[in-house]
Scaffold this active site. Structure first.
Site, PDB file in Angstrom:
ATOM      1  N   ALA A   1       0.812  -1.211   0.000  1.00  0.00           N
ATOM      2  CA  ALA A   1       0.000   0.000   0.000  1.00  0.00           C
ATOM      3  C   ALA A   1       0.849   1.266   0.000  1.00  0.00           C
ATOM      4  CB  ALA A   1      -0.910  -0.011   1.228  1.00  0.00           C
ATOM      5  N   PHE A   2       2.080   1.183   0.529  1.00  0.00           N
ATOM      6  CA  PHE A   2       2.890   2.387   0.702  1.00  0.00           C
ATOM      7  C   PHE A   2       4.143   2.401  -0.165  1.00  0.00           C
ATOM      8  CE2 PHE A   2       0.814   1.252   4.742  1.00  0.00           C
ATOM      9  CZ  PHE A   2      -0.111   2.285   4.774  1.00  0.00           C
ATOM     10  N   GLY A   3       4.313   1.412  -1.009  1.00  0.00           N
ATOM     11  CA  GLY A   3       5.504   1.387  -1.850  1.00  0.00           C
ATOM     12  C   GLY A   3       5.692   0.026  -2.483  1.00  0.00           C
TER      13      GLY A   3
ATOM     14  N   ASP B   1       2.605  -9.075  14.409  1.00  0.00           N
ATOM     15  CA  ASP B   1       2.131  -9.253  13.032  1.00  0.00           C
ATOM     16  C   ASP B   1       2.671 -10.558  12.452  1.00  0.00           C
ATOM     17  OD1 ASP B   1       0.610  -8.482  10.865  1.00  0.00           O
ATOM     18  OD2 ASP B   1       2.191  -7.260   9.959  1.00  0.00           O
TER      19      ASP B   1
END
Length: 472
Positions: free
Chosen positions: A97-99, A210
């Site tokens: 999502a960010f890169g 996670d």
């Protein structure tokens, strides 16, 4: 009385600059102390190693000279400013999502790495700065076979870059998608290796939070290494309790009785799995129920996640999977009713008991009181040689043809491999201007001692190919 001088209003930009300067100064002196201690530890380790090997005085002097030369080279490396132009981009091997993640080659050494590229503006906007800072800090601190190594981190105006070892075996998510289920022998092996990795993180004083197949990477031999440590801070938005606060927790009356054949369920899960991995929303499948609760959680939440992965390895899908994350969340919260084992996928009594000991109340959970030592006593793992497991061949052979082989990763065809442009931005408009990314740069000492050279191996591979072609 004289005139009172009017108060000068300080701009937010000036306040940010002052804060950034303070952080920089504090970081500089803290880093100097740490670097001195690390240098002393490296020399101490060398002396202990030479004594253990019984080297002569002349041999010791030669080793000390080599070590001193490496330390000098390291200081020189630390003063060198890294940019993306020091690397050649070979292939995109991941997207988030960010890169994205790229396979890269360092120009001066030929070494192969996996480079994670993160957009600063996205990180600030989505409140992910603590995520990437945690990952950078933990990867720089961790030095162990069970954790992916980071060799460099740096930044420019627009992006953050984490340069890590490339693990050509792919990840556990890809392996589980390829295989319907794993044998109990294979499951014992991978769960044991994951447990050793988790215990290492716990020994450092962190909770991973996670643990999922995507974050269990496989090296060239097929052994597990743990990655993605951003959630050790507990700040990732979609894993905070408030993200789920308005979601219903009660189950509809027919929730459990709905018939759903295991094969069809596994196919649905696999179809949606990759989309979840690349989305900002993610999936709560592997998250322990107490993480959603306001009462807090302990490191035992990582052991719950390992139990969910073990279930997925043996059954073909995680126990709480649903088509919607909201439904998965409700199943996790009501795990006493929803943790069931399908009759059409038989597993041993010991395997089922182990999963139930991982996925239960936090205070009763396997690993909660004795950590890894408690897990080692579990009958399901009685065949595991815990002290030499990394020397043993993994149960599933990973095929790696070269050090730049990406066949165990997703294909991203026709991708633009040019480096992201870093346009000059006015100082007051730069992402992270308040000091979020101060002291982000890192260079690992043993990056100087890597052996593999991509260019040499490629030349040799071409020569071998030509030789084979002429003999046919």
């Amino acid at each position: 009385m004289g005139d009172v001088a009017p108060e000068v209003e300080i701009s937010q930009y000036t306040k940010d600059k002052a804060s950034c300067t303070r952080i920089s100064i504090e970081s500089y002196y803290s880093k100097r102390v740490t670097q001195c201690a690390e240098r002393e530890n490296r020399l101490k380790k060398l002396e202990e190693d030479m004594s253990a090997r019984g080297l002569s005085d002349d041999e010791k002097d030669e080793k000390r000279k080599i070590h001193h030369s490496k330390e000098t080279d390291y200081l020189r490396l630390k003063r060198t400013r890294l940019t993306v132009n020091d690397f050649e981009s070979l292939k995109v091997i991941g997207r988030g999502a960010f890169g994205e993640v790229r396979l890269v080659q360092k120009h001066d050494t030929g070494h192969i790495y996996a480079m994670k590229i993160l957009r600063k503006s996205e990180m600030v906007e989505k409140e992910q700065t603590a995520h990437v800072r945690a990952e950078r800090d933990i990867l720089s601190e961790a030095d162990c076979d069970w954790v992916v190594k980071m060799y460099y981190s740096f930044q420019d105006y627009s992006n953050l870059y984490l340069v890590m070892e490339f693990l050509p075996g792919g990840d556990m998510m890809t392996l589980l998608i390829k295989k319907d289920t794993l044998t109990e022998e294979a499951t014992q092996f991978y769960v044991a290796e994951a447990a050793l990795a988790i215990q290492f993180i716990h020994n450092l004083g962190f909770i991973h939070r996670d643990i999922k197949p995507d974050n269990l990477l496989l090296d060239a031999r097929g052994h597990v290494k743990l990655s993605d440590f951003g959630l050790c801070t507990g700040l990732k938005k979609f894993h905070r309790t408030d993200h789920y606060r308005n979601w219903p927790v009660t189950l509809p009356p027919d929730f459990i009785s709905k018939p759903f054949e295991s094969k069809r369920k596994a196919e649905t899960w696999k179809r949606n799995r990759r989309a979840y991995a690349y989305s900002t929303v993610g999936t709560p499948d592997y998250i322990a129920p107490e993480v959603f609760q306001p009462n807090g959680y302990t490191k035992s939440c990582d052991w719950w996640s390992l139990g969910v992965i073990m279930y997925e390895m043996l059954i073909g899908y995680p126990p709480f999977c649903s088509e919607l994350p909201q439904e998965t969340y409700r199943k996790v919260i009501n795990w006493q009713q929803t943790l069931v084992f399908p009759s059409d996928v038989p597993i041993s009594i010991e395997a089922k008991a182990t999963i139930k000991r991982f996925c239960c109340e936090a205070e009763r959970r396997l690993g909660n009181h004795g950590g890894l030592d408690e897990i080692k006593q579990c009958p399901f793992f009685r065949r595991i040689d815990w002290n030499h497991i990394r020397e043993r061949p993994p149960p599933i052979r990973v095929t790696v043809k070269s050090i730049d082989d990406t066949s165990n990763f997703d294909d991203f065809p026709d991708e633009d491999l040019s480096w992201p442009t870093s346009t000059l931005i006015r100082p007051e408009e730069q992402p992270g201007r308040r000091g979020e990314f101060v002291d982000f740069t890192y260079k690992r000492f043993d990056g100087l001692t890597q052996k593999m050279r991509y260019s040499d191996l490629k030349k040799q591979a071409k020569k071998n190919k030509k030789g084979q072609g002429s003999s046919d």
